[in-house]
Design a protein around this motif. Structure first.
Motif, PDB file in Angstrom:
ATOM      1  N   GLY A  31     -20.500  19.914   1.705  1.00 13.90           N
ATOM      2  CA  GLY A  31     -19.762  20.141   2.777  1.00 13.90           C
ATOM      3  C   GLY A  31     -18.818  19.608   2.827  1.00 13.90           C
ATOM      4  O   GLY A  31     -17.684  19.097   3.066  1.00 13.90           O
ATOM      5  N   LEU A  86     -16.323  19.733   0.590  1.00 10.46           N
ATOM      6  CA  LEU A  86     -14.747  20.407   1.058  1.00 10.46           C
ATOM      7  C   LEU A  86     -13.591  20.459   2.312  1.00 10.46           C
ATOM      8  O   LEU A  86     -12.280  20.373   1.364  1.00 10.46           O
ATOM      9  CB  LEU A  86     -15.324  21.564   2.013  1.00 10.46           C
ATOM     10  N   VAL A  87     -14.131  19.556   2.244  1.00 15.67           N
ATOM     11  CA  VAL A  87     -12.813  18.531   3.900  1.00 15.67           C
ATOM     12  C   VAL A  87     -12.406  17.841   3.434  1.00 15.67           C
ATOM     13  O   VAL A  87     -11.085  17.697   3.573  1.00 15.67           O
ATOM     14  CB  VAL A  87     -13.796  17.834   5.214  1.00 15.67           C
ATOM     15  N   TRP A 108     -11.042  14.959  15.231  1.00 14.83           N
ATOM     16  CA  TRP A 108     -10.026  14.189  14.748  1.00 14.83           C
ATOM     17  C   TRP A 108     -10.046  13.756  13.311  1.00 14.83           C
ATOM     18  O   TRP A 108      -9.295  13.033  12.572  1.00 14.83           O
ATOM     19  CB  TRP A 108     -10.353  12.178  15.491  1.00 14.83           C
ATOM     20  N   PHE A 109     -11.345  13.980  12.529  1.00 17.35           N
ATOM     21  CA  PHE A 109     -11.232  14.127  11.408  1.00 17.35           C
ATOM     22  C   PHE A 109     -11.214  14.635  10.216  1.00 17.35           C
ATOM     23  O   PHE A 109     -10.783  14.940   9.303  1.00 17.35           O
ATOM     24  CB  PHE A 109     -12.739  13.296  10.704  1.00 17.35           C
ATOM     25  N   ALA A 110     -11.440  16.335  10.709  1.00 14.61           N
ATOM     26  CA  ALA A 110     -11.987  17.570  10.065  1.00 14.61           C
ATOM     27  C   ALA A 110     -10.480  18.068   9.914  1.00 14.61           C
ATOM     28  O   ALA A 110      -9.625  18.940   9.189  1.00 14.61           O
ATOM     29  CB  ALA A 110     -12.418  18.123  10.081  1.00 14.61           C
ATOM     30  N   ARG A 142      -7.456  17.447  12.523  1.00 12.28           N
ATOM     31  CA  ARG A 142      -6.001  16.787  13.045  1.00 12.28           C
ATOM     32  C   ARG A 142      -5.377  16.232  11.575  1.00 12.28           C
ATOM     33  O   ARG A 142      -3.765  17.163  11.477  1.00 12.28           O
ATOM     34  CB  ARG A 142      -6.741  15.428  13.337  1.00 12.28           C
ATOM     35  N   PRO A 143      -5.473  15.597  10.626  1.00 14.76           N
ATOM     36  CA  PRO A 143      -5.017  15.692   9.462  1.00 14.76           C
ATOM     37  C   PRO A 143      -4.288  16.859   8.836  1.00 14.76           C
ATOM     38  O   PRO A 143      -3.578  16.981   7.712  1.00 14.76           O
ATOM     39  CB  PRO A 143      -6.107  15.044   8.657  1.00 14.76           C
ATOM     40  N   LEU A 144      -4.318  18.291   8.803  1.00 14.51           N
ATOM     41  CA  LEU A 144      -4.545  19.122   8.278  1.00 14.51           C
ATOM     42  C   LEU A 144      -3.143  20.200   9.553  1.00 14.51           C
ATOM     43  O   LEU A 144      -3.480  21.097   9.351  1.00 14.51           O
ATOM     44  CB  LEU A 144      -5.822  19.809   7.791  1.00 14.51           C
ATOM     45  N   ARG A 145      -3.527  19.284   9.860  1.00 14.62           N
ATOM     46  CA  ARG A 145      -2.324  20.367  11.299  1.00 14.62           C
ATOM     47  C   ARG A 145      -1.196  20.974  10.758  1.00 14.62           C
ATOM     48  O   ARG A 145      -0.838  22.232  10.970  1.00 14.62           O
ATOM     49  CB  ARG A 145      -1.728  19.126  12.344  1.00 14.62           C
ATOM     50  N   SER A 195     -11.368  23.844   5.344  1.00 18.65           N
ATOM     51  CA  SER A 195     -12.194  21.846   6.310  1.00 18.65           C
ATOM     52  C   SER A 195     -13.606  22.632   7.533  1.00 18.65           C
ATOM     53  O   SER A 195     -14.538  21.762   7.301  1.00 18.65           O
ATOM     54  CB  SER A 195     -11.059  21.404   6.950  1.00 18.65           C
ATOM     55  N   GLY A 231     -16.484  23.214   6.076  1.00 18.56           N
ATOM     56  CA  GLY A 231     -17.041  22.169   5.348  1.00 18.56           C
ATOM     57  C   GLY A 231     -17.797  21.401   6.846  1.00 18.56           C
ATOM     58  O   GLY A 231     -19.057  21.019   5.589  1.00 18.56           O
ATOM     59  N   VAL A 232     -17.462  20.681   7.601  1.00 16.16           N
ATOM     60  CA  VAL A 232     -18.262  20.314   8.511  1.00 16.16           C
ATOM     61  C   VAL A 232     -19.201  21.765   8.479  1.00 16.16           C
ATOM     62  O   VAL A 232     -20.276  20.719   9.576  1.00 16.16           O
ATOM     63  CB  VAL A 232     -17.011  20.076   9.716  1.00 16.16           C
TER      64      VAL A 232
END
Lengths: 262, 477, 310
Positions: free
Chosen positions: B454, B457-458, C96-98, C100-103, C113, C116-117
């Motif tokens: 997991g 992936l992230v 925020w962590f998973a 936002r960086p991928l906006r 993502s 994954g989370v």
């Protein structure tokens, strides 16, 4: 016999009537310009012709057979190529691949031939490649040589426009639909592209339906001009006739208000 | 054609390439070797494995790697080439397995020969793929994902439950799938009088299949169909407008992907000798996706590399000592890339080591009951860690608590910008991380590997979406 | 046939209870999709965490032997509030962590993502709390015999509570979206993020608020599930999330009344399938409903047609 013929075409989206009783023809080998203010329905006409939208009423005939009900790729294979107002290139593919990909409709290698790499397949691949290089050569030195393998996203704006035209050309169309080919170009580039479109007609024999805002381009090459406003055709004729037409001027600039004295 | 000269962009690329390190230059040399030769080398190397070792376990792991490579290649075709987010891919794998099991086992009484059952199974799975594809064609990418995911779930449910199906014309209800007990005693693969029975047989069979599929997929990719798939992925509307029949192309990708999965499923069923519903669950799906993404979507060697890493890594994790080295080595590597210049790194590491040991001394002096001596580890690293860390009596509970603290801490640390705060806060966090590893993560390798999946992936998506060997993509959203 | 009519009222009640839970989960999905065009796969796991938070509070306040430390309604209220807070914060953290960086990355990246989370959360719970089922002691909170007879059906207090809480939350949400400034901002961001930003809407804040509310609703759903259906375990979020997403899609993704409608509809379909057809195949039937709806009406029951300019 008209190459392309639209008869009484209507199209609405929800409550908005976007194209209204449109009659339009394009003869083989001529350049027809479609003008009108933004929102007049010009790109919608292109989308109707290429099958992305279906008209609510009316008929669209190409080479004397109806295009209604056909899938867009079938319409392309019948001989209509197009470019897009907002460029729609295959950005992550190379320049050459962009053009080669569009040759799909003109090729016939089947799965077995592909998997077993038959000589027939190899021959066809070489042919596609040669064809693509030939189309790109039409644009001079700009899309040649080392450019072939560069990804499309690395091209400058003007080169991207040229690539899109090259891609449309390889589908071996009889009619080319060019949607604002000179948008975003400086005067030099505009002149070049005007010249180019003329060459497309003279050297390659394409009929061209052109959407344009830049009057220099239109004046330079159109055989005929059609003006649309709010989905209706308001003028048709030579460049001079249309440009001096009162309704056309009103559509672009608004009506002169008379000042009434109380 | 130098009339306009080499432009800025090309010059930049050249410059960047020369500036990069020796690894990249090595990779470039490798790229210069002709493709056919590289392929042959790989196959020869892989074929040498059973000759180099007698250990059945190693050959089995290698066999798994090859099996997953094949599966991942099929998935790559659907997702990487055609851009269709198929989250039910594992169901086709399962369908292949169960269909072969049904046709060639004691369960149904049928014992079809391999040359008949496998082609039929492939045809069946491709057909189902076609059906599923055609129902989902009109759906937006996201909806396709959900429908296929649902399909994958339904498959597991059906195989678990179709044990009493009343068919017309039969008095008794029929058991179609064996339920949770699966189908056992499946016939091995046999052709031309030869029957595969050992791990090594199946390994070579799978390797041959992999070689074949690599060739087929490569040919497909470098043809008008491959170009059309890539165009489809780039811009479906434009592809359709340029004369490519997008519907048919999508269905083709779906069907071929399903067929490959079905084929793999059959071989898997024959190899393992039995099939159970939970062989084909979501966990495998996520594993496959991670393989494709890690390796680089759309890149054939990348996918194989991804399959290699993710089928070998979990096995390594099972071995406590080996996984220790891997974990701490990996941690050091990440720290080394993130903390520069190296004096700072040394400072942090010294801080952790010294601080941790001082902590242990303090606790041993004040609350001696809180420190237990665990059984002695076999490796030097293991013993050193055990001497350094505090292992309390209720290791599991405290380990869990530490885990709950470590995760948010790590997350915050990755996003704060204040370097000093970061470095100082890193010290206790690293200590806790080591603690969590020793007490919980190393002890439960099967859960740990899923956790790491997991996280992988992230992290991949944020820092390197193109994976190891994929191309950086430009997209207009 | 008579059996059908006799059982119908009870199945309707069961369906509405189940539907209430699905609707709450579906709302979170729909809201996040509307604002970010992202399928938040981790949403189901937020729901699971809510169930566990409620379980934790309940275990603390209901000792095995002896009297509960507080009155039942208060305990339930505390459980709900803790779930709202806990899950809301978790949702914000995930964004925020998973995400936002991928906006500005392609949509596929955020989807992966999210997968994954989801995987991480599920397995983190399995690591720390184990894989076995936990059981809510709903009977200690609300006596199972408490209820009302409506004709041939029995509406137990537990089910009524579930439906009531869910409906209350939905009313609150509708008020928020229709009448408040934040609601207007949320609708604006959902329609056109860039234009909303240019009109002075703090898009990040709106997204954070959306995640908080959506996750809080999922948390409530988790607690309610524990109270009504008793069993909770680390992978319950996956199936429930899938069903919640089905409900959101059936109603029209991005559409809040649609999510509510879809949720209740799905609950009813599942209850009817369990009661009248077969309980082993209820998930299959639910899935078929999804496929059917999407085939007949690709944008969902209440969804708006998406017009893209070419």
């Amino acid at each position: 016999m008209a190459l392309l013929e639209l008869s009484n075409v209507h199209k609405h989206f929800g409550g908005l009537l976007v194209v209204h009783s449109l009659f339009l023809t394009v003869q083989p080998g001529e350049i027809v310009s479609l003008i009108g203010p933004n929102g007049a329905g010009k790109t919608t006409v292109f989308n109707l012709i290429t099958g992305l939208y279906a008209p609510d009423q009316g008929d669209i005939r190409f080479d004397d057979s109806s295009l209604l009900g056909l899938e867009p790729h079938q319409i392309t294979q019948r001989g209509i190529g197009r470019t897009f107002q907002t460029l729609r290139l295959f950005l992550n593919m190379s320049v050459l691949e962009n053009v080669m990909a569009a040759a799909y409709g003109r090729t016939c290698a089947n799965l077995a031939q592909i998997i077993f790499r038959t000589p027939g397949f190899r021959h066809e691949e070489a042919h596609i490649r040669a064809l693509a290089e030939e189309k790109l050569a039409f644009f001079g030195e700009r899309l040649q040589g080392y450019r072939f393998d560069q990804p499309a996203y690395s091209l400058s704006y003007a080169n991207r426009r040229r690539l899109e035209i090259a891609r449309a050309m390889i589908t071996e169309p009889k009619l080319l639909l060019l949607d604002e080919p000179s948008a975003g170009m400086n005067p030099n580039e505009t002149q070049e592209i005007t010249h180019l479109i003329g060459q497309l007609r003279d050297q390659k024999g394409y009929a061209i339906l052109l959407i344009e805002h830049d009057m220099n381009v239109i004046a330079g090459i159109s055989d005929r001009v059609i003006a649309l406003d709010y989905g209706l055709k308001i003028a048709e004729g030579s460049y001079h006739d249309v440009v001096t037409n009162e309704q056309v001027i009103e559509a672009y600039l608004g009506r002169k208000h008379e000042i009434r004295s109380r | 054609m130098e009339k306009f000269g080499r432009d800025e962009w090309v010059a930049q690329i050249e410059g960047r390439r020369k500036a990069r390190g020796p690894w990249l230059r090595l990779a470039e040399q490798w790229q210069r070797v002709p493709l056919g030769l590289r392929f042959a080398l790989f196959i020869i190397l892989a074929a040498a494995v059973p000759l180099a070792t007698d250990n059945d376990y190693v050959i089995r792991v290698a066999g798994n790697f090859v099996l997953y490579s094949i599966l991942a290649l099929g998935l790559n075709l659907v997702v990487g080439y055609a851009g269709l987010l198929d989250l039910g891919y594992v169901a086709f794998y399962g369908l292949g397995g169960y269909a072969y099991a049904y046709l060639s086992s004691d369960f149904s009484g049928l014992h079809w020969p391999t040359w008949a059952s496998i082609p039929l199974v492939m045809f069946l799975t491709a057909l189902v793929g076609l059906l599923l594809g055609s129902t989902s064609l009109r759906l937006l990418g996201d909806y396709l994902a959900i429908v296929t995911l649902g399909f994958g779930q339904i498959f597991v449910q059906l195989t678990n439950n179709m044990t009493r199906i009343s068919l017309p014309g039969r008095a008794e209800p029929v058991d179609l799938t064996g339920g949770p007990n699966g189908i056992v005693n499946i016939d091995p693969i046999s052709f031309l009088g030869f029957s595969a029975s050992t791990v090594t047989h199946y390994y070579y069979l799978l390797l041959a299949l992999l070689a074949l599929i690599l060739i087929v997929v490569y040919h497909l990719n470098n043809s008008r169909v491959g170009r059309a798939w890539r165009s489809l992925r780039e811009d479906e509307l434009a592809a359709e407008a340029m004369g490519m029949p997008t519907r048919w192309l999508k269905l083709l990708a779906f069907a071929i992907g399903a067929g490959i999965a079905g084929l793999s499923g059959s071989v898997f069923a024959a190899w393992q000798g039995n099939v159970f519903p939970n062989n084909f669950d979501v966990t495998l799906l996520i594993l496959l996706y991670t393989m494709v993404i890690l390796g680089g979507m759309g890149s054939l060697p990348g996918v194989v590399m991804g399959a290699f890493i993710l089928s070998v890594m979990p096995e390594v994790l099972r071995e406590v000592e080996l996984s220790r080295y891997l974990f701490y080595g990996g941690m050091l590597f990440v720290l080394a890339t993130m903390i520069r210049p190296w004096p700072r790194l040394v400072l942090v590491l010294v801080g952790v080591l010294v601080g941790g040991y001082l902590l242990k001394l303090a606790v041993m002096a004040l609350w001696p009951t809180l420190v237990t001596t665990p059984e002695v580890a076999s490796s030097f690293l293991g013993r050193a860690l055990q001497a350094w860390l505090i292992i309390p009596p209720q290791a599991t509970l405290i380990g869990n608590l530490a885990f709950v603290v470590v995760v948010p801490s790590l997350l915050f640390l990755s996003r704060t910008r204040y370097t000093i705060v970061r470095l100082i806060a890193l010290i206790p966090t690293l200590y806790l991380l080591a603690f969590v590893w020793e007490t919980r993560l190393a002890v439960e390798p099967s859960i740990t590997r899923l956790l790491l999946l997991g996280v992988l992936l992230v992290v991949l998506m944020i820092y390197r979406p193109q994976g190891l060997l994929g191309q950086r993509r430009v997209e207009i959203i | 046939m008579d059996l059908f009519w006799a059982q119908l009222p009870q199945q309707i009640i069961n369906g509405l209870t189940l539907g209430a839970v699905y609707a709450l989960i579906a709302l979170g999905y729909s809201m996040v999709y509307g604002v970010l065009q992202l399928l938040n796969f981790a949403h189901g796991d937020v729901y699971m965490i809510g169930a566990f938070i409620g379980f934790g509070i309940m275990t603390a306040l209901l000792p095995d032997k002896g009297d509960p430390l507080l009155a039942s309604p208060l305990i339930i209220l505390l459980m709900l509030m803790a779930a709202i807070l806990g899950c809301g914060v978790l949702g914000i953290g995930i964004e925020w962590f998973a995400y936002r960086p991928l906006r500005s990355s392609p949509r596929l990246a955020a989807l992966i993502s999210a997968l994954g989370v989801s995987f991480f959360i599920q397995n983190a719970i399995q690591l720390t709390l184990g894989a076995k089922f936990r059981s809510y002691r709903g009977d200690a909170l609300i006596p199972p015999t408490l209820g009302w007879d409506i004709g041939s059906a029995r509406l137990s207090a537990v089910r009524l509570l579930t439906i009531a809480v869910a409906v209350l939350m939905m009313i609150g949400l509708t008020y928020l979206v229709r009448r408040t400034r934040l609601g207007r901002a949320m609708r604006a961001v959902a329609l056109d993020r860039e234009a909303a930003a240019m009109m002075g809407v703090d898009v990040d804040q709106v997204i954070v608020a959306t995640f908080f509310i959506g996750s809080a609703l999922a948390g409530v759903a988790g607690v309610l599930t524990g109270i009504v259906f008793t069993r909770i375990w680390h992978s319950m979020g996956f199936t429930a999330g899938l069903k919640g997403f089905t409900a959101a899609v059936v109603g029209g993704i991005g559409n809040i009344p649609g999510a509510m409608l879809g949720g209740f509809l799905l609950g009813l379909v599942e209850a009817f399938a369990t009661g009248f057809i077969s309980s082993t195949y209820k998930d299959v039937i639910a899935f078929m409903v999804l496929v059917l709806v999407l085939l007949i009406r690709p944008r969902g029951l209440l969804g708006a047609a998406v017009l893209k300019k070419v």
